[in-house]
Scaffold this motif. Structure first.
Motif, short mmCIF file in Angstrom:
data_model
loop_
_atom_site.label_atom_id
_atom_site.label_comp_id
_atom_site.label_asym_id
_atom_site.label_seq_id
_atom_site.Cartn_x
_atom_site.Cartn_y
_atom_site.Cartn_z
N PRO A 43 0.85 -1.20 0.00
CA PRO A 43 0.00 0.00 0.00
C PRO A 43 0.88 1.25 0.00
CG PRO A 43 0.24 -0.82 2.23
CD PRO A 43 1.03 -1.76 1.35
N GLY A 93 2.21 4.36 5.01
CA GLY A 93 1.32 4.81 6.08
C GLY A 93 -0.09 4.25 5.99
N GLN A 94 -0.39 3.59 4.89
CA GLN A 94 -1.75 3.07 4.69
C GLN A 94 -1.78 1.56 5.00
OE1 GLN A 94 -4.35 5.16 3.55
NE2 GLN A 94 -2.78 6.71 3.96
N PRO A 95 -2.96 1.04 5.36
CA PRO A 95 -3.08 -0.41 5.54
C PRO A 95 -3.16 -1.10 4.17
CG PRO A 95 -5.18 0.63 5.93
CD PRO A 95 -4.21 1.74 5.70
N LYS A 96 -2.95 -2.40 4.17
CA LYS A 96 -2.96 -3.12 2.89
C LYS A 96 -4.33 -3.10 2.23
CE LYS A 96 -0.82 -7.05 4.08
NZ LYS A 96 -0.06 -7.07 5.33
#
Lengths: 215, 513
Positions: A175, A178-181
């Motif tokens: 991702p 800083g973002q989730p998958k």
């Protein structure tokens, strides 16, 4: 208080004023630069890149202070401190080694444009290596800020070309930072999307954000 | 490559870590740069349970910054502002999944045999020759599609170098690179938006995942765990991308540890883990660089430098003299820093960039050595290194040769970037001073991204840290597989040789674990 004491106190007050007081307000949108740093960066930016000439934008018009602010924010704390020390050094060195002219004994940001340019020239060609390195450090921050301005890059014919980014297998794994998958927006079908694989055309369209504004 | 999610491996990112955790593996690999990624892939291909640790995050194209300073601040350790003490010289190491391969120019040169012979003499090596490593070079080249840069994406600025070399009778060649279908964007240093560069994050790492490797990103190895002659695993912390703010703790228990954290971090990990593998006293010693410097040349006609491979051409003619020449492009703001002048004159000079190209030289500096230690308890290196005057003379010679090539190619002026000489030179006659009065070390603006030597390979355990399989002499199951094992410079760009050694080491380890 004795007369020598009064004189010493007055001198101390003068020194404090010269060093730390009297700065105007900074741009409230900035996250990192203090009022002093903002004044220094603006003053140095316009000394390095004055208004007019072959590239009309000045350093401040090219928003060098905003870039310097972003740069400081992106640095780790220790390195941010080093840049801040560099700013302090440049801003106050002219209180010890004055700029040319009868009124050269002022902070860098309080000097005239001509004086500021003369001061930076002196640092640039100093026989003293640390002084040259300090100048190179400051000019690097300013120059990279100037080149972050799309209008400047366009004026020099160096704006980046548009590139259509293909989706590769790895893009199904990672991702954005800083973002989730769960925020990965690509699937297997995207791997087959046809994108050009031929050499870029130097006269081709520019990267979005770097094009000239509509007339 | 097919969908890597169909394999049994996985990747974890910062958002995936909520609490302390422990993993168990056959092998834990510390560092996902070129050497670590190759080792992880080969071990996974051999059926081993592999955990690959990386302190940095994976970068997607959405995370790339086109502007140079912001890109470096995000992708480089210490924001790209790391430097040596002693002789002050900037040196850059990446912090990202894929390590330096994310932001290098993908040059993949094989170390010349004469240099391997010097390695053998220096370090009592019996089976580390070009011939010994050729199968490993070949396998990696096939995997990554390493091939000479085609003319179609050279662009004028690379071809001018070729033309200048030809005029002077210096051999030159297209750089072999780990790139497929390059489009000539010249953006290797800020991340390849065209996804043409086969950096480890899009090549070996996904392939390892497909084979079952578990890849943990945003985790910092802080200690190697050991018991007698055996390492038992790695412990550390989760760290937030960019800020490095510490998060949960982790531990990986493994039958073997492969240390591939890089020339500056690998010795620090050994030192802070009870001075492991250091009976020779060589951990952190013998720090060596390829100091590099560059010359910018301006041509009569526009070169349109935004098009063309970042480093498309090279000259190996002077390898035995101690230096290698290359073409170079970087974000324009980075290159502009070297332009002379101030104010309106500076602006005028900047317009020359459209007519400009840059050549650079890297020097093998066997006499210039240093050491690395931890800076307090910071996990950051404190490097002391001295540029020996004889080595500086080699680089000074290279500056002169670059000036020759520029004027042979038709440049109308050069900007040598040497403090003791004129800012600009307009003819080979003017540039003659670079030969007659060679610049000293302090006069040249140098930087280095090629580092070696701090855990060197040596046939004799008294004088080196690892053997020729890259196994630590002092331990039964610790391997160091980055360029810290090089006893000397490889004369050319080190990545490919580091990967070849890592592959050989991983295959040997796979037989033992």
């Amino acid at each position: 208080m004795t007369l020598p004491g009064l004189i010493a106190l007055a001198l101390l007050a003068w020194a404090v004023l010269r060093f730390a007081a009297g700065y105007g307000p900074r741009d409230p949108a900035l996250r990192q630069l203090s009022a002093r740093e903002y004044a220094l960066v603006c003053a140095a930016a316009d000394a390095a890149f004055p208004p007019g000439g072959v590239i009309p934008l000045s350093g401040t018009q090219a928003r060098i202070p905003a870039h310097a602010d972003r740069y400081l924010a992106a640095l780790p704390p220790r390195n941010r401190l080093l840049i801040r020390l560099l700013f302090v050094l440049i801003e106050h060195a002219t209180l010890i080694f004055p700029a040319p002219g009868w009124d050269g004994w002022r902070r860098f940001s309080a000097l005239s444009l001509v004086q500021r340019m003369a001061v930076l020239e002196g640092w640039a060609h100093s026989r003293f290596l640390p002084r040259r390195l300090a100048f190179q450090g400051l000019r690097a921050v300013l120059t990279m800020g100037y080149f972050a301005c799309p209008a400047v890059l366009r004026a020099m014919g160096l704006a980046p070309l548009a590139i259509e980014t293909p989706v590769v297998a790895a893009d199904l794994l990672y991702p954005p930072i800083g973002q989730p998958k769960s925020s990965i927006r690509f699937g297997v079908a995207d791997l087959d999307r046809a994108v050009p694989r031929t050499p870029l055309d130097p006269r081709g369209p520019l990267q979005p954000g770097f094009e000239a504004p509509p007339a | 490559m097919s969908d890597p999610r169909t394999g049994s491996g996985e990747v974890r990112v910062f958002a995936d870590y909520q609490r302390d955790f422990t993993e168990v593996a056959d092998v834990v690999v510390v560092g996902s740069g070129p050497c670590g990624a190759v080792a992880a892939y080969e071990l996974a291909a051999a059926g081993k349970r592999v955990v690959l640790l990386e302190e940095g995050p994976p970068f997607t194209p959405a995370d790339f910054e086109l502007e140079g300073s912001l890109s470096m601040a995000r992708t480089m350790r210490e924001g790209g502002l790391r430097f040596t003490m002693g002789t002050v010289m900037p040196t850059m190491q990446a912090i990202a999944l894929g390590g330096g391969s994310l932001v290098n120019s993908a040059i993949c040169n094989r170390c010349p045999d004469f240099r391997f012979q010097e390695w053998a003499n220096e370090a009592d090596l019996a089976r580390t020759s070009r011939k010994d490593l050729e199968p490993h070079y070949d396998a990696i080249a096939a995997f990554l599609g390493i091939a000479p840069t085609p003319d179609a994406v050279q662009g004028p600025r690379n071809l001018l170098f070729r033309d200048g070399c030809k005029q002077l009778g210096y051999g030159s060649e297209p750089c072999p690179r780990n790139v497929r279908e390059c489009r000539g964007s010249g953006e290797c240093f800020t991340g390849c938006r065209a996804r043409a560069k086969q950096s480890m994050d899009i090549s070996y790492v996904p392939a390892a995942i497909q084979l079952g490797a578990r890849v943990l990103t945003s985790v910092r190895a802080e200690e190697l765990l050991s018991n007698g002659r055996r390492v038992t695993g790695v412990a550390g912390r989760v760290v937030a991308p960019f800020s490095g703010a510490p998060g949960p703790r982790f531990r990986v228990e493994a039958k073997a540890v492969v240390l591939a954290a890089g020339v500056l971090a690998s010795p620090l990990l050994l030192q802070r883990s009870g001075n492991l593998a250091n009976s020779s006293g060589q951990v952190g010693e013998q720090l060596q660089f390829h100091p590099g410097t560059s010359v910018l040349g301006v041509f009569p006609d526009p070169v349109d430098p935004i098009f063309g491979a970042t480093q498309g051409y090279q000259c190996l003619h002077f390898l035995r003299d101690g230096f290698k020449l290359e073409t170079l492009w970087a974000p324009p703001g980075v290159l502009a820093v070297r332009m002379p002048g101030m104010g309106h004159q500076f602006k005028q000079e900047l317009l020359d960039l459209r007519f400009a190209t840059v050549f650079d030289a890297i020097a093998s500096c066997h006499r210039s050595r240093g050491r690395v230690r931890e800076r307090g308890k910071s996990l950051q290196p404190s490097m002391r290194w001295s540029f020996h005057p004889d080595d500086a003379a080699i680089l000074a010679h290279a500056v002169w040769v670059m000036a020759e090539i520029f004027f042979a190619a038709g440049a109308r002026k050069i900007v040598p970037g040497v403090a003791s000489h004129a800012d600009e030179m307009h003819s080979i006659a003017e540039a003659e001073s670079l030969r007659s009065r060679p610049p000293r070390a302090r006069d040249m603006v140098c930087a280095s991204t090629h580092v070696f030597g701090t855990a060197r390979m040596h046939g004799d355990p008294r004088h080196g840290v690892v053997d020729e399989d890259l196994k630590a002499h002092d331990l039964d199951n610790l391997y160091v597989v980055d360029t810290s094992v090089f006893p000397l410079s490889p004369a050319v760009n080190p990545m490919f040789t580091g990967m070849a050694l890592a592959r050989r080491s991983a295959l040997a380890l796979a037989e033992r674990v």
